[in-house]
Design a protein around this motif. Sequence first.
Motif, PDB file in Angstrom:
ATOM      1  N   GLY A 108      57.402  48.180  25.902  1.00 25.69           N
ATOM      2  CA  GLY A 108      56.947  47.004  25.170  1.00 25.69           C
ATOM      3  C   GLY A 108      56.667  47.242  23.707  1.00 25.69           C
ATOM      4  O   GLY A 108      56.486  46.276  22.955  1.00 25.69           O
ATOM      5  N   ARG A 109      56.665  48.489  23.282  1.00 24.11           N
ATOM      6  CA  ARG A 109      56.382  48.763  21.862  1.00 24.11           C
ATOM      7  C   ARG A 109      57.456  48.170  20.951  1.00 24.11           C
ATOM      8  O   ARG A 109      57.242  48.008  19.754  1.00 24.11           O
ATOM      9  N   ARG A 110      58.618  47.858  21.528  1.00 27.51           N
ATOM     10  CA  ARG A 110      59.695  47.271  20.726  1.00 27.51           C
ATOM     11  C   ARG A 110      59.558  45.751  20.618  1.00 27.51           C
ATOM     12  O   ARG A 110      60.362  45.101  19.956  1.00 27.51           O
ATOM     13  N   ILE A 111      58.553  45.181  21.315  1.00 30.71           N
ATOM     14  CA  ILE A 111      58.353  43.726  21.315  1.00 30.71           C
ATOM     15  C   ILE A 111      57.167  43.394  20.422  1.00 30.71           C
ATOM     16  O   ILE A 111      56.153  44.096  20.419  1.00 30.71           O
ATOM     17  N   ARG A 112      57.262  42.307  19.693  1.00 30.35           N
ATOM     18  CA  ARG A 112      56.156  41.886  18.835  1.00 30.35           C
ATOM     19  C   ARG A 112      54.906  41.629  19.664  1.00 30.35           C
ATOM     20  O   ARG A 112      54.992  41.153  20.802  1.00 30.35           O
ATOM     21  N   ALA A 113      53.740  41.924  19.093  1.00 31.78           N
ATOM     22  CA  ALA A 113      52.485  41.901  19.845  1.00 31.78           C
ATOM     23  C   ALA A 113      52.239  40.564  20.535  1.00 31.78           C
ATOM     24  O   ALA A 113      51.849  40.518  21.710  1.00 31.78           O
ATOM     25  N   GLY A 114      52.490  39.454  19.833  1.00 31.58           N
ATOM     26  CA  GLY A 114      52.258  38.146  20.428  1.00 31.58           C
ATOM     27  C   GLY A 114      53.150  37.885  21.622  1.00 31.58           C
ATOM     28  O   GLY A 114      52.698  37.406  22.668  1.00 31.58           O
ATOM     29  N   HIS A 115      54.422  38.232  21.498  1.00 32.79           N
ATOM     30  CA  HIS A 115      55.369  38.039  22.595  1.00 32.79           C
ATOM     31  C   HIS A 115      55.058  38.989  23.757  1.00 32.79           C
ATOM     32  O   HIS A 115      55.217  38.623  24.929  1.00 32.79           O
ATOM     33  N   LEU A 116      54.640  40.207  23.412  1.00 34.01           N
ATOM     34  CA  LEU A 116      54.305  41.169  24.457  1.00 34.01           C
ATOM     35  C   LEU A 116      53.125  40.679  25.287  1.00 34.01           C
ATOM     36  O   LEU A 116      53.157  40.743  26.526  1.00 34.01           O
ATOM     37  N   ALA A 117      52.084  40.178  24.626  1.00 31.08           N
ATOM     38  CA  ALA A 117      50.921  39.655  25.352  1.00 31.08           C
ATOM     39  C   ALA A 117      51.308  38.475  26.233  1.00 31.08           C
ATOM     40  O   ALA A 117      50.856  38.358  27.374  1.00 31.08           O
TER      41      ALA A 117
END
Length: 471
Positions: free
Chosen positions: A392-401
């Motif tokens: 998930g580190r490759r996903i933006r924080a908002g989208h990851l959450a």
Amino acid sequence: MSGASVPPASAEPKQVEAQRGSFGLGTASALVVGSVIGTGVFALPSALAGFGPISLVAFALVTVGALALAFTYQALTKRIPGSGGPYLYARDAFGDFAGFVNAWSYWITAWAGNAAIVVAWVGYVEVFWNTSHDKGWSIVIALVGLWIPAAVNLSGLRGIAVIQGLTTVLKFIPLIFMATAGLLFIKSANFGAFNASGGSAMGAISAAGAIALFSYIGIETASVAAGRVRNPGRNVGRATVLGTAACALVYILGTLTVFGTVSHGALLTSTAPFTDSANAIFGGHWAGDAVAVAAIISGAGALVGWTLVVGEMPQAAAADGLFPRRFAADSRMGVPAFGIVIGTVLASALTIVSYTSFATVFTTVVLLSVLTAVIPYLFSAAAQLYWLMTEGRRIRAGHLARDIGVAAVALLFSFWALAGSGYQAVYYGLFCLLLGVPFYIWLKAGRGEYGETPVRPHLATGILPTEGAHR
């Protein structure tokens, strides 16, 4: 499993040749809707009547969970667009045995679900014929209802696409009417006690939710048959979400209409609740007969779609050596014929046993298929969480959450549905599931494998994982 060789690329044709599919977005969406909306929804109000209107609360909660699962499958299909759906996701994330457990469990869901669909389908056929519900003739009707869809599937993909499109349109007409205009005829006196179960509210919601979940089994069918879909990374996810949302709308409002137009006492013993509701709205029998015809068409379409899935799931596992090789090949008509025939034989046997051994045929078979479906749902949600937590580190924080939240809801929903299945369903379902263990041992021993799992290419890309990566 040291000593075993990496399987050739041809062993996983649908995972690496996803673009060869024959179904577009429309047909994929029709497959979802056609598989989800069978005859289960037409029989569901009677199965839920014993709990009373509180079951509508359960239905709403199940709808939230089903939508969470739909979005989860949308994300999973973008990652791995091949046929097999839950089997592929579990195997890629957790290894061969997890993949086998999911394939085995979902395979049981598919043919056991066909038995449940055909039992409800018989109830609507008997509006016109065998009105006395003679058990022997009920079995004959059920067997005809199972084998005609099998014949359609064996004839090839073109016939499946035509039937799915046609029956999806025809089944939606009466359901949309019941979910809209039918609401105007509701009478509060018909609802009865809010919690008619006599137990706790939470217990009633949980038990009703397990039954209601059967209505949504099938939201994953586009992912199971993704190898048959053009541009699956895009179309399968869209078809899953759109199909689930459309089904949710007609389900909740249609069930509300039936609860409010048929008396609680009559609903408890009804074998065709939507027919009874239409008759109550318009008087006479013509409207109810029209709904019964729609239910028969709907059930036939669902059985055609699910019969394809009965062959697709073991075919995907067989390509990896996790099911007998006989399941892996397509027939000359381009369909998994061996799996279709074996699955229909098993569904026929379960239908006969159900009519001769169970007092509440539909509910018993429904809960069995729900239990075996929840296991692949649980593993799919877990696979999504695993990938988000590790990559998930490759996903933006908002989208990851957001994605973690959706997957967590899907996972919790799966546990809730599992808990509500009841002791009898857990007993039969767990027994069927554990029968797969010696089957897996036999397959593994037959391949001469032992020790650790060999490093395999990623199912979607064919690329070997880097050092330190999973598997």
